[in-house]
Design an enzyme around this catalytic site. Structure first.
Site, PDB file in Angstrom:
ATOM      1  N   SER A 250       0.937  -1.100   0.008  1.00 46.57           N
ATOM      2  CA  SER A 250      -0.078  -0.246   0.041  1.00 46.57           C
ATOM      3  C   SER A 250       0.878   1.112   0.004  1.00 46.57           C
ATOM      4  O   SER A 250       2.191   1.233  -0.017  1.00 46.57           O
ATOM      5  CB  SER A 250      -0.908  -0.027   1.478  1.00 46.57           C
ATOM      6  N   LYS A 251       0.258   2.403   0.001  1.00 47.16           N
ATOM      7  CA  LYS A 251       0.884   3.716  -0.114  1.00 47.16           C
ATOM      8  C   LYS A 251       2.122   3.846   0.847  1.00 47.16           C
ATOM      9  O   LYS A 251       2.918   4.581   0.823  1.00 47.16           O
ATOM     10  CB  LYS A 251       0.182   4.886  -0.135  1.00 47.16           C
ATOM     11  N   ARG A 252       1.702   3.345   2.115  1.00 44.70           N
ATOM     12  CA  ARG A 252       2.576   3.675   3.331  1.00 44.70           C
ATOM     13  C   ARG A 252       3.960   2.659   3.096  1.00 44.70           C
ATOM     14  O   ARG A 252       5.017   3.093   3.613  1.00 44.70           O
ATOM     15  CB  ARG A 252       1.811   2.996   4.577  1.00 44.70           C
TER      16      ARG A 252
END
Ligand code: GLU
Length: 481
Positions: A250-252
């Site tokens: 994910s983006k993190r």
């Protein structure tokens, strides 16, 4: 066997992310390997979440990666993607057919009622399924008035469903887990499962290659093929991509948008190579040409377990690609990156193409991204450079400055200003002064680049030319640096 036909079917609800790009790539490689057909289908039946902007960025990302598709409606002289929103009539026709054959029925249960029943089932510890109360209604809309009705599939409840997944092997589903799911909503819009099956049938798909987050949709889709009396395609569900912490990517975990990698200075070939290896292998080989990928790709070699995204490896691979890229292609890519580091457009325009290529050649060895290549070579261009003041102070002591001064006047007197003439001058001078070559070269490197590390300094000086070298060195001598 009939010609292989596959599709990539993104929902335009955001950018093309790494996982989607890998699905597109595996479909593309599979199609190219067997000389089959790839169809691109935009699944935009959810008007609230789908945007044209997303469609555009998905198409841009596919084009950047070099993943072309073979069929679709003509759009502005080229092959466009299919868009589900333009095919609503087809879904409605198929729903009607199922209604007429008694395989589907109208449902007039209000969403609030369904929600209340779902909650009650959950509270009672029962898995919430539609209870079939509108089954009796069948194809009959009398008494419904203008309220609108959804269409549900009548699902037979006995037996199991088994698929021979080309990645996971046999997967068994229990039909009792299925309920009479919705095909068309009361506003006439198809649900995801219905639109996918109608399209996969109409588009003649032989294989469905997609992320394994869709496995749970497969039994519903098979129930639909059965109701439509059609043969079921082969399925290949590709395991998810995880972040280094083994949570779903994910983006993190950093950038997950494919086009963000373009902006960060990645080459499309490197990203394609990395994505191909992310879950697929061919022995120990890490670097593949596009032809090799097409030649070797097979679904049997796709791993069953999730792949872990490793940004460090991607960066390494990108560096390998930068090293191997011909300078003319590199300069074409580098121009915007040089501009972003502050090289003026006029200068890029004025500079001879061969000169730019020499810069690229000199710096390509060490750079892992185009951004790095552009910023490490920034100093050979005109204009002020950023200096690390601590380094400048340390390397450019009074003594070093005196050496710079002496050499500067000798450089001026050189009949030709080339890497060879410069190197022999510096060597001669070092011997005469009882110094090592580096004692003279390093102050020049720092004066010219502002840093202690650069490619070999003599070819760099030749590239900059005598005047630019003088100007830069004078800056430090006059204390402006
Ligand atoms: N539109 C779905 C998605 O973006 C893919 C559907 C499919 O491949 O069957 O996840």
């Amino acid at each position: 066997m009939s010609k292989v036909r596959v599709r990539f079917a993104p929902s335009p609800t955001g950018y093309l992310h790494v996982g989607g790009a890998r699905t597109a790539l595996y479909n593309w490689l599979f199609a190219r390997h067997v000389n089959g057909v790839l169809v691109l289908r935009i699944e935009d039946t959810d008007p609230e979440r789908s945007t044209d902007e997303s469609t555009t960025t998905i198409l841009d990302a596919l084009r950047w990666l070099g993943l072309d598709w073979d069929e679709g409606p003509e759009v502005g002289g080229s092959v466009g993607p299919y868009r589900q929103a333009e095919r609503l009539k087809l879904y409605q026709e198929h729903a009607r057919k199922l209604l007429n054959e008694g395989k589907a029925y109208y449902c007039i249960c209000a969403p609030e009622e369904l929600e209340a029943r779902r909650k009650a089932a959950l509270a009672a510890g029962i898995s919430p399924k539609y209870d079939g109360r509108c089954r009796e209604r069948g194809n009959d809309l009398t008494g419904v008035g203008g309220k609108g009705a959804a269409v549900r599939l009548l699902v037979r409840e006995e037996g199991g469903i088994e698929i021979a997944d080309l990645v996971h092997g046999p997967i068994r589903f229990d039909r009792t887990d299925l309920d009479d799911f919705i095909l068309l909503r009361s506003d006439g819009m198809p649900t995801y499962n219905f639109a996918v099956v109608v399209d996969d049938v109409l588009m003649g798909m032989t294989h469905v290659i997609r992320g394994d987050d869709h496995i749970s949709n497969t039994p519903r889709q098979i129930a639909l093929y059965e109701a439509l009396g059609l043969s079921i395609p082969c399925f290949a569900h590709i395991p998810m991509i995880l972040g280094p912490d083994r949570a779903r990517l994910s983006k993190r975990h950093g950038a997950t948008s494919v086009l963000a990698y373009q902006q960060m200075g990645y080459l499309p070939e490197a990203v394609v190579n990395y994505l191909a290896r992310l879950g697929w292998s061919h022995g120990d080989q890490e670097i593949f040409t596009q032809e090799e990928l097409v030649k070797y790709f097979s679904l049997e070699k796709v791993g069953k377990t999730p792949a872990v995204f490793d940004p460090v490896k991607l960066e390494w691979l990108n560096g390998q690609y930068i090293k191997r890229t011909a300078p003319d292609r590199l300069t074409a890519w580098l121009r915007p990156f040089w501009e972003a580091t502050g090289v003026r457009q006029e200068e890029l325009f004025r500079r001879d193409e061969m000169w730019l290529q020499k810069v690229a050649l000199l710096f390509q060895e060490r750079a892992r991204t185009l951004t790095e290549l552009a910023s490490s070579s920034r100093f050979v261009f005109d204009g002020k450079i950023e200096r690390d003041t601590a380094v400048t102070r340390k390397v450019l002591s009074g003594e070093a400055k005196a050496r710079l001064r002496v050499l500067l006047s000798e450089i001026e007197a050189l009949p030709t200003f080339t890497a060879e003439t410069l190197e022999s001058l510096f060597r001669m001078k070092a011997t005469a002064l009882g110094l090592k070559l580096v004692d003279l070269a390093q102050p020049f490197r720092v004066a010219l680049s502002g840093k202690t590390v650069s490619p070999p300094i003599f070819p760099v000086m030749e590239l900059m030319g005598v005047e630019a070298v003088q100007r830069r060195v004078e800056e430090v001598l006059e204390g402006e640096g």
